[in-house]
Design a protein around this motif. Structure first.
Motif, mmCIF file in Angstrom:
data_model
loop_
_atom_site.group_PDB
_atom_site.id
_atom_site.type_symbol
_atom_site.label_atom_id
_atom_site.label_comp_id
_atom_site.label_asym_id
_atom_site.label_seq_id
_atom_site.Cartn_x
_atom_site.Cartn_y
_atom_site.Cartn_z
ATOM 1 N N ILE B 117 22.964 2.746 -14.738
ATOM 2 C CA ILE B 117 22.189 1.617 -15.250
ATOM 3 C C ILE B 117 22.104 0.535 -14.187
ATOM 4 N N SER B 118 20.902 0.042 -13.987
ATOM 5 C CA SER B 118 20.746 -1.120 -13.133
ATOM 6 C C SER B 118 20.271 -2.283 -14.006
ATOM 7 N N PRO B 119 21.204 -3.091 -14.515
ATOM 8 C CA PRO B 119 20.778 -4.212 -15.350
ATOM 9 C C PRO B 119 19.933 -5.214 -14.569
ATOM 10 N N SER B 120 20.203 -5.329 -13.274
ATOM 11 C CA SER B 120 19.438 -6.304 -12.492
ATOM 12 C C SER B 120 17.996 -5.853 -12.271
ATOM 13 N N LEU B 121 17.793 -4.562 -12.082
ATOM 14 C CA LEU B 121 16.429 -4.073 -11.878
ATOM 15 C C LEU B 121 15.767 -3.651 -13.191
#
Lengths: 402, 177
Positions: B117-121
């Motif tokens: 998971i990339s919460p920032s992207l």
């Protein structure tokens, strides 16, 4: 001289939306002055070229021939040596089919080549019973003159080599290759698709016999390209197509072809596109090819420095910006190149190419990357911000998704 | 003002990039993760925006999402395999996002193998033998190297169901109008 990038960027309406275009190796954007010239033909003086005698037809013919002269000037050739074709691919096919090969003769090419300068030789090898010799590069894509010396011999009819690799950005030593080839009586075809738009190319200095390049990669329209054929060779290279516009005389059982570029341009040519390509050549020359190259080198340096700091990256080709053009291919460990490209596009509007970039032999046998790679490339309209957004997003992808 | 999307609504949506992030939404996601400072935003700094009080409550929906197919094609590098793109939110013009990947990150916390998971992207990436799925916060789901169409759609559904608890309920209600 420094380029006024903000002023240049204003010419490219595509960029106004804030998208970041890093795929100029596939095709370039088109500036307003070029679009204006193309539309001007359709709006003001649309007529066929080289045929009608009325005034407007003369205007169209002059514009078409003037475009040829501008394209010739870009590579320091004579206008008569420039043949308008559809693209680089058609140009290599023209040479492959137009040269009179004898059975047992040899063609030398390299592992770096784009499919358009590779499979045409595989085909002609089979149909004309020739030998095809492929020069191998090192892991970074470097080729030295001695690599070629081992392949070029008296039987070699043609050496077909790229001027700038469309994957690694490396530039084989063309001048030395031409010297070696000419010593053995061989001809040299240079694939200039990735060099003519980005650096100063002088056919007299290179000494090559053929130079193929595309209009759409040098800020011109799609559907037009050019093939330079050295003047004294034109008599011995057959055209790919013949028909209207390419003849001197036709009788019931004979025809006689015209001399010069007209011989190769049968049928109504892509007139507006050729005029656009001429305008693109003018546009680039006004900015200055040296300035464009300097600018791209700065961006490339920044990109290479940034990429070196990203974890899990495999960078292909030389690490030194002085040794390559602004074409950079890489992979992130364990990630498919298409996934990286989609993530860059969706999150930051950064457009890069992914896949094998029409160079499968290179990806399979030199880079050991059968799934392909991600490729970012820069041109005169890119700026540091473009590179930084690309690097930031890629760093985030590497940290969170890899 | 409850979620980061509520807060994002107040933004001018310029994606100017002065803060160093690639978009306003990326900056806000990074802010929520403690990775960026709101003062880096020139609009916030000028006092045009109120101070945020952002909190999360995992949303839930009554009806399942509808999947709209954007394309089904052979994979560009492997023509025997299939690539499919669907949008779980038809007419997905909402810039606010559909899946909340920060919520996703807090729920899954890297506990599921092969899920990143990339919460920032705003991206979730799931690898499986039947194909690799990428889910984007705005509702786009792409599968690559799908073994065949049937299994590829199965993988897409599986990914969407997995992220069900992260669906941004408010956005969905708005787009239904």
């Amino acid at each position: 001289m420094m380029l006024d990038i903000n002023k240049i960027r204003e010419d490219f309406t595509f960029l106004r939306s804030g998208r970041i275009y890093l795929d100029s190796t596939a095709t370039s954007l088109t500036p307003e002055p070029v679009l204006k010239k193309v539309l001007e033909y359709y709006r003001e003086y649309r007529a066929n070229v080289g045929r009608g005698i009325y005034n407007t037809a003369q205007t169209a013919t002059s514009a078409y021939e003037n475009a040829r002269a501008e394209v010739a000037k870009l590579i320091n050739a004579k206008p008569e040596e420039i043949i308008f074709v559809r693209n680089t691919t058609e140009a290599t096919n023209l040479v492959a089919n137009g040269l009179k090969f004898q059975e047992g003769e040899k063609i030398v090419t390299t592992i770096l080549e784009h499919h358009s300068n590779y499979i045409v030789w595989l085909r002609v090898k089979n149909t004309k019973k020739l030998e095809l010799s492929v020069v191998q590069s090192d892991r970074e894509g470097h080729l030295s003159p001695s690599d070629f010396a081992a392949h070029i011999d008296r039987r070699t009819k043609l050496v077909a080599v790229t001027h700038t690799s469309n994957v690694l950005g490396v530039r084989p030593p063309i001048k030395e290759i031409v010297k070696l080839a000419h010593e053995q009586g061989s001809l040299v075809l240079v694939d200039g698709a990735q060099s003519v738009p980005h650096t100063k190319v002088d056919v007299k200095e290179l000494g090559c016999d053929f130079l193929a390049f595309s209009g759409h990669k040098m800020c011109g329209p799609t559907g037009v390209g050019a093939l330079y054929i050295k003047e004294d060779l034109q008599a011995s290279v057959e055209p790919l197509c013949i028909g209207g516009g390419s003849i001197d005389d036709v009788g019931i059982d004979y025809y006689r072809l015209r001399g010069g570029p007209n011989k190769y341009e049968a049928g109504t040519p892509p007139i507006a596109e050729a005029i656009g390509m001429g305008a693109a050549a003018t546009y680039l020359m006004n900015i200055g090819m040296d300035n464009i190259e300097d600018h791209e080198r700065k961006l490339t340096r920044r990109m290479l420095q940034g990429l070196a700091n990203i974890e899990g990256i495999s960078l292909y080709g030389p690490k030194d910006a002085e040794k390559r053009a602004g074409i950079i291919s890489f992979n992130l460990k364990g990630m498919n190149p298409h996934d990286v490209a989609v993530a860059l596009d969706t999150t930051s509007g950064v457009m890069v190419r992914s896949g094998h970039h029409c160079a499968l032999p290179l990806h399979k046998h030199v880079l050991n990357a059968p799934n392909g790679s991600v490729r970012a490339s820069v041109y005169l309209y890119n700026n540091y911000d473009d590179v930084d957004v690309f690097l930031d997003t890629l760093a985030e992808i590497s940290k969170t998704l890899m | 003002m409850k979620t980061l999307y509520d807060y994002y609504r107040l933004f001018p949506h310029t994606d100017c990039g002065y803060c160093g992030s690639t978009s306003c939404l990326t900056m806000l996601r990074r802010y929520c993760l403690g990775k960026s400072d709101l003062n880096s935003c020139i609009y916030f700094k000028s006092g045009e925006l109120p101070s945020p009080k952002i909190s999360y409550s995992p949303p839930h929906l009554k009806e399942p999402p509808t999947e709209k197919i954007s394309y089904i094609r052979p994979c560009p590098s492997e023509p025997t395999k299939v690539t499919i793109e669907v949008n779980v939110l038809p007419q997905t013009h909402s810039p606010y996002g559909y899946f909340d990947m920060i919520t996703a990150d807090s729920i899954f916390d890297r506990q599921i193998p092969n899920l990143k998971i990339s919460p920032s992207l705003g991206i979730v990436r799931i690898e499986s033998e039947a194909g690799d799925v990428m889910v984007f916060s705005e509702g786009k789901v792409i599968i690559r190297r799908g073994a065949d169409e049937k299994r590829a759609f199965w993988e897409i559904s599986r990914a969407v169901r997995l992220l069900w608890a992260t669906v941004n309920r408010k956005i969905r209600a708005e787009s239904a109008h």
